[in-house]
Design an enzyme around this catalytic site. Structure first.
Site: not given
Length: 294
Positions: A110, A169, A181
């Site tokens: 990420c 994240h 993402e």
């Protein structure tokens, strides 16, 4: 003092938490997707991945399109953290069996994707680090609490999940409740609906220049400052939500117990001529780079 976020306290202990997007040593940098405007716009149009709302800066829009240009690239744990921004082969995450093939998959985790997006947008490697360090970067110019939802967000803002100083994240907001993402092993860079539940922490906006030295963000809601470094002294002003503040110095004073945390460090806010317990300032219990008050 009260707050609406159920967050883990950000202390040095948080460094021990293994994040899904933690940076580990990676294989040498592989060639990245060409960054010409035409190439990015063509790729961005696929799958509805593009700037989906007005109002963002040119750099933020460019970051969105750069991230969108990577649709379909593998998620790879630790990927994207080579010497230069771009996809790299990843590592096996000991906590996730789905990552067993990540060393064979060139891609991004990420934070690797976020790093690449903003490097392409700005021409500088301004977000080289973990999801947590990106979320607390000196390049952040605005912060939005989880309770604010997506209402105040603009394309290019970064959404984070995790504790106050243990973001695990991060994703790039597109607008219209959508984000791009690199989510988890076994998947590819994708467009998703924004997930406001669970441990969603909020969002940050990235600017071109670092925030001034000594600038931090508060957290929580209805947080009061005081005339002295003590909760029994007169109140000065209340921060209704996360607020960017300049910290002049800090000192050890009254031990405060609040929201499950204990800390005797207090910071002086010269713009408010007031003190605030460090419990409600994002960062370690004793703030890095801030001098001790005389």
């Amino acid at each position: 003092m009260h707050h609406t976020l159920a967050r883990a306290r950000r202390t040095f202990a948080a460094a021990g938490l293994v994040a899904a997007c933690a940076v580990l040593p990676t294989a040498p940098l592989s060639s990245a997707v060409p960054s010409s405007g035409t190439t990015l716009r063509t790729a961005a149009a696929a799958g509805g991945c593009d700037v989906l709302a007005p109002g963002a800066s040119a750099a933020a829009e460019a970051a969105v399109r750069a991230a969108c240009s990577q649709l379909g690239v593998w998620y790879s744990w630790g990927g994207g953290h080579g010497p230069q921004p771009g996809a790299t082969y990843g590592q096996v995450d000991p906590t996730d069996p789905a990552s067993n093939h990540d060393p064979e998959r060139r891609g991004f985790d990420c934070s690797g994707l976020v790093r690449y997006a903003y490097a392409q947008a700005t021409g500088e490697d301004i977000l080289n680090g973990t999801a947590n360090s990106q979320y607390h970067s000196s390049r952040v110019t605005a912060r939005f609490g989880a309770g604010q939802g997506t209402g105040p967000l603009l394309p290019g803002d970064l959404l984070g999940w995790g504790g106050a100083n243990s973001i695990h994240h991060i994703a790039v907001y597109l607008g219209a409740g959508k984000m791009v993402e690199a989510r988890q092993s076994g998947t590819h860079v994708m467009v998703s609906d924004v997930r406001l539940g669970g441990d969603y922490n909020g969002a940050v906006r990235i600017g071109g220049n670092p925030a001034p030295s000594g600038t931090f963000s508060t957290w929580g809601t209805d947080v009061w400052t005081h005339v002295e470094a003590s909760t029994t002294s007169a109140r000065v002003n209340k921060f209704a939500g996360p607020t960017r503040v300049k910290v002049g110095c800090q000192k050890h004073a009254q031990l405060v117990e609040a929201d499950g945390y204990r800390n005797d460090a207090w910071s002086y806010l010269p713009d408010y001529k007031a003190w605030i317990t460090n419990i409600y300032i994002q960062g370690p219990a004793w703030l890095d780079g801030v001098p001790t008050c005389a």
